[in-house]
Design a protein around this motif. Structure first.
Motif, PDB file in Angstrom:
ATOM      1  N   ARG A  83       0.830  -1.212   0.000  1.00 32.61           N
ATOM      2  CA  ARG A  83       0.000   0.000   0.000  1.00 32.61           C
ATOM      3  C   ARG A  83       0.863   1.260   0.000  1.00 32.61           C
ATOM      4  NH1 ARG A  83      -1.254   2.327   4.455  1.00 32.61           N
ATOM      5  NH2 ARG A  83      -1.234   0.411   5.670  1.00 32.61           N
ATOM      6  N   VAL A  84       1.880   1.301   0.854  1.00 34.28           N
ATOM      7  CA  VAL A  84       2.716   2.497   0.940  1.00 34.28           C
ATOM      8  C   VAL A  84       3.592   2.632  -0.305  1.00 34.28           C
ATOM      9  CG1 VAL A  84       4.461   3.700   2.317  1.00 34.28           C
ATOM     10  CG2 VAL A  84       2.595   2.493   3.458  1.00 34.28           C
ATOM     11  N   ALA A  85       4.016   1.522  -0.885  1.00 35.63           N
ATOM     12  CA  ALA A  85       4.780   1.595  -2.146  1.00 35.63           C
ATOM     13  C   ALA A  85       3.904   2.185  -3.246  1.00 35.63           C
ATOM     14  CB  ALA A  85       5.302   0.216  -2.528  1.00 35.63           C
ATOM     15  N   ARG A  86       2.612   1.848  -3.265  1.00 33.60           N
ATOM     16  CA  ARG A  86       1.693   2.464  -4.230  1.00 33.60           C
ATOM     17  C   ARG A  86       1.580   3.971  -3.991  1.00 33.60           C
ATOM     18  NH1 ARG A  86      -1.604  -1.764  -2.676  1.00 33.60           N
ATOM     19  NH2 ARG A  86      -1.345  -3.562  -4.021  1.00 33.60           N
ATOM     20  N   ASP A  87       1.528   4.367  -2.716  1.00 32.99           N
ATOM     21  CA  ASP A  87       1.496   5.794  -2.387  1.00 32.99           C
ATOM     22  C   ASP A  87       2.762   6.496  -2.885  1.00 32.99           C
ATOM     23  OD1 ASP A  87      -0.928   5.387  -1.089  1.00 32.99           O
ATOM     24  OD2 ASP A  87      -0.035   5.376   0.929  1.00 32.99           O
ATOM     25  N   ALA A  94       3.193  12.299  -9.507  1.00 35.37           N
ATOM     26  CA  ALA A  94       2.597  13.627  -9.399  1.00 35.37           C
ATOM     27  C   ALA A  94       3.650  14.727  -9.331  1.00 35.37           C
ATOM     28  CB  ALA A  94       1.698  13.696  -8.162  1.00 35.37           C
ATOM     29  N   GLY A  95       4.913  14.333  -9.229  1.00 33.75           N
ATOM     30  CA  GLY A  95       5.983  15.324  -9.145  1.00 33.75           C
ATOM     31  C   GLY A  95       6.080  15.998  -7.791  1.00 33.75           C
ATOM     32  N   ASP A  96       5.544  15.359  -6.771  1.00 34.48           N
ATOM     33  CA  ASP A  96       5.530  15.907  -5.410  1.00 34.48           C
ATOM     34  C   ASP A  96       6.784  15.447  -4.672  1.00 34.48           C
ATOM     35  OD1 ASP A  96       5.026  16.680  -2.812  1.00 34.48           O
ATOM     36  OD2 ASP A  96       3.096  15.642  -2.659  1.00 34.48           O
ATOM     37  N   SER A  97       7.856  16.220  -4.758  1.00 35.08           N
ATOM     38  CA  SER A  97       9.126  15.782  -4.167  1.00 35.08           C
ATOM     39  C   SER A  97       9.068  15.735  -2.643  1.00 35.08           C
ATOM     40  CB  SER A  97      10.279  16.664  -4.638  1.00 35.08           C
ATOM     41  OG  SER A  97      10.052  18.002  -4.295  1.00 35.08           O
ATOM     42  N   ALA A  98       8.362  16.660  -2.015  1.00 38.31           N
ATOM     43  CA  ALA A  98       8.231  16.623  -0.553  1.00 38.31           C
ATOM     44  C   ALA A  98       7.407  15.409  -0.129  1.00 38.31           C
ATOM     45  CB  ALA A  98       7.597  17.906  -0.042  1.00 38.31           C
ATOM     46  N   GLY A  99       6.322  15.172  -0.853  1.00 39.57           N
ATOM     47  CA  GLY A  99       5.494  14.003  -0.569  1.00 39.57           C
ATOM     48  C   GLY A  99       6.266  12.712  -0.785  1.00 39.57           C
ATOM     49  N   ARG A 100       7.045  12.676  -1.858  1.00 43.14           N
ATOM     50  CA  ARG A 100       7.846  11.474  -2.146  1.00 43.14           C
ATOM     51  C   ARG A 100       8.831  11.204  -1.018  1.00 43.14           C
ATOM     52  NH1 ARG A 100      11.529  10.923  -7.475  1.00 43.14           N
ATOM     53  NH2 ARG A 100      12.486  12.766  -6.565  1.00 43.14           N
ATOM     54  N   ALA A 101       9.485  12.238  -0.530  1.00 46.82           N
ATOM     55  CA  ALA A 101      10.450  12.064   0.562  1.00 46.82           C
ATOM     56  C   ALA A 101       9.759  11.550   1.826  1.00 46.82           C
ATOM     57  CB  ALA A 101      11.173  13.373   0.843  1.00 46.82           C
TER      58      ALA A 101
END
Length: 126
Positions: A83-87, A94-101
Protein backbone atom coordinates in the motif's frame (compact mmCIF):
# COMPACT_ATOMS: atom_id res chain seq x y z
CA UNK A 1 10.00 30.18 24.83
CA UNK A 2 8.39 27.85 22.30
CA UNK A 3 8.29 24.14 22.96
CA UNK A 4 9.22 21.68 20.30
CA UNK A 5 7.18 18.57 19.88
CA UNK A 6 8.76 15.28 18.98
CA UNK A 7 6.67 13.14 16.72
CA UNK A 8 7.01 9.41 17.09
CA UNK A 9 6.28 7.40 14.02
CA UNK A 10 4.87 4.25 15.49
CA UNK A 11 2.67 2.75 12.82
CA UNK A 12 1.74 -0.89 12.89
CA UNK A 13 2.17 -3.12 9.89
CA UNK A 14 -0.31 -5.45 8.29
CA UNK A 15 0.54 -8.95 7.22
CA UNK A 16 -2.02 -11.08 5.43
CA UNK A 17 -1.93 -14.46 7.17
CA UNK A 18 -4.09 -15.96 4.43
CA UNK A 19 -1.43 -15.13 1.83
CA UNK A 20 1.22 -16.81 3.98
CA UNK A 21 -0.99 -19.86 4.50
CA UNK A 22 -1.62 -20.10 0.76
CA UNK A 23 2.12 -20.00 0.08
CA UNK A 24 2.74 -22.82 2.56
CA UNK A 25 -0.18 -24.86 1.17
CA UNK A 26 1.01 -24.44 -2.41
CA UNK A 27 4.77 -24.82 -1.97
CA UNK A 28 5.12 -26.86 1.19
CA UNK A 29 7.24 -25.82 4.14
CA UNK A 30 10.62 -25.89 2.44
CA UNK A 31 9.43 -24.10 -0.72
CA UNK A 32 7.50 -21.49 1.25
CA UNK A 33 10.48 -20.74 3.46
CA UNK A 34 12.67 -20.30 0.37
CA UNK A 35 10.15 -17.97 -1.26
CA UNK A 36 9.63 -15.89 1.87
CA UNK A 37 13.36 -15.71 2.53
CA UNK A 38 14.03 -14.57 -1.04
CA UNK A 39 11.19 -12.04 -0.85
CA UNK A 40 12.44 -10.54 2.40
CA UNK A 41 15.97 -10.27 0.99
CA UNK A 42 14.56 -8.62 -2.14
CA UNK A 43 12.51 -6.23 -0.03
CA UNK A 44 15.55 -5.13 1.98
CA UNK A 45 17.63 -4.70 -1.20
CA UNK A 46 14.91 -2.76 -3.02
CA UNK A 47 14.50 -0.39 -0.08
CA UNK A 48 18.20 0.42 -0.34
CA UNK A 49 17.89 0.76 -4.11
CA UNK A 50 15.18 3.40 -3.70
CA UNK A 51 17.49 5.64 -1.68
CA UNK A 52 20.28 5.21 -4.21
CA UNK A 53 17.99 5.95 -7.16
CA UNK A 54 16.75 9.07 -5.43
CA UNK A 55 20.31 10.24 -4.70
CA UNK A 56 21.36 9.56 -8.30
CA UNK A 57 18.28 11.23 -9.82
CA UNK A 58 17.18 8.02 -11.57
CA UNK A 59 13.44 8.60 -11.55
CA UNK A 60 12.53 5.82 -13.99
CA UNK A 61 14.52 3.26 -12.00
CA UNK A 62 13.00 4.67 -8.79
CA UNK A 63 9.51 3.96 -10.11
CA UNK A 64 10.45 0.46 -11.33
CA UNK A 65 11.86 -0.33 -7.91
CA UNK A 66 8.75 0.98 -6.16
CA UNK A 67 6.61 -1.21 -8.43
CA UNK A 68 8.79 -4.20 -7.52
CA UNK A 69 8.05 -3.48 -3.85
CA UNK A 70 4.32 -3.54 -4.59
CA UNK A 71 4.75 -6.98 -6.19
CA UNK A 72 6.92 -8.34 -3.39
CA UNK A 73 4.56 -7.05 -0.70
CA UNK A 74 1.52 -8.46 -2.47
CA UNK A 75 3.19 -11.82 -3.12
CA UNK A 76 4.01 -12.55 0.52
CA UNK A 77 1.13 -10.77 2.22
CA UNK A 78 2.93 -7.59 3.34
CA UNK A 79 -0.12 -5.46 2.68
CA UNK A 80 1.27 -2.35 4.39
CA UNK A 81 4.41 -2.43 2.25
CA UNK A 82 2.40 -2.81 -0.94
CA UNK A 83 0.00 0.00 0.00
CA UNK A 84 2.72 2.50 0.94
CA UNK A 85 4.78 1.59 -2.15
CA UNK A 86 1.69 2.46 -4.23
CA UNK A 87 1.50 5.79 -2.39
CA UNK A 88 5.17 6.36 -3.24
CA UNK A 89 4.47 5.73 -6.91
CA UNK A 90 1.57 8.21 -6.88
CA UNK A 91 3.64 10.93 -5.17
CA UNK A 92 6.49 10.40 -7.62
CA UNK A 93 4.25 10.45 -10.69
CA UNK A 94 2.60 13.63 -9.40
CA UNK A 95 5.98 15.32 -9.14
CA UNK A 96 5.53 15.91 -5.41
CA UNK A 97 9.13 15.78 -4.17
CA UNK A 98 8.23 16.62 -0.55
CA UNK A 99 5.49 14.00 -0.57
CA UNK A 100 7.85 11.47 -2.15
CA UNK A 101 10.45 12.06 0.56
CA UNK A 102 7.85 11.68 3.31
CA UNK A 103 6.34 8.53 1.82
CA UNK A 104 9.78 7.03 1.21
CA UNK A 105 10.67 7.54 4.88
CA UNK A 106 7.37 5.90 5.82
CA UNK A 107 8.01 3.01 3.45
CA UNK A 108 11.44 2.45 4.97
CA UNK A 109 9.95 2.34 8.49
CA UNK A 110 7.13 0.02 7.46
CA UNK A 111 9.46 -2.14 5.40
CA UNK A 112 11.77 -2.71 8.36
CA UNK A 113 8.85 -3.45 10.68
CA UNK A 114 7.35 -5.82 8.11
CA UNK A 115 10.61 -7.72 7.80
CA UNK A 116 10.71 -8.09 11.56
CA UNK A 117 7.06 -9.16 11.70
CA UNK A 118 7.57 -11.81 9.01
CA UNK A 119 10.54 -13.29 10.81
CA UNK A 120 8.71 -13.15 14.17
CA UNK A 121 5.77 -14.95 12.56
CA UNK A 122 8.15 -17.48 11.04
CA UNK A 123 9.79 -18.10 14.44
CA UNK A 124 6.39 -18.74 16.03
CA UNK A 125 5.46 -21.34 13.42
CA UNK A 126 8.72 -23.30 13.57
Amino acid sequence: MAELARLRHDEGVRLDPDAMSAIYAELGERGAEKLISRATEDLAARLQDLRQCLADGKDAQFLRTARMLVQIGTQVGMTSVARVARDLIRATEAGDSAGRAAVLARLERIGQRSLTAVWDLHDMTV
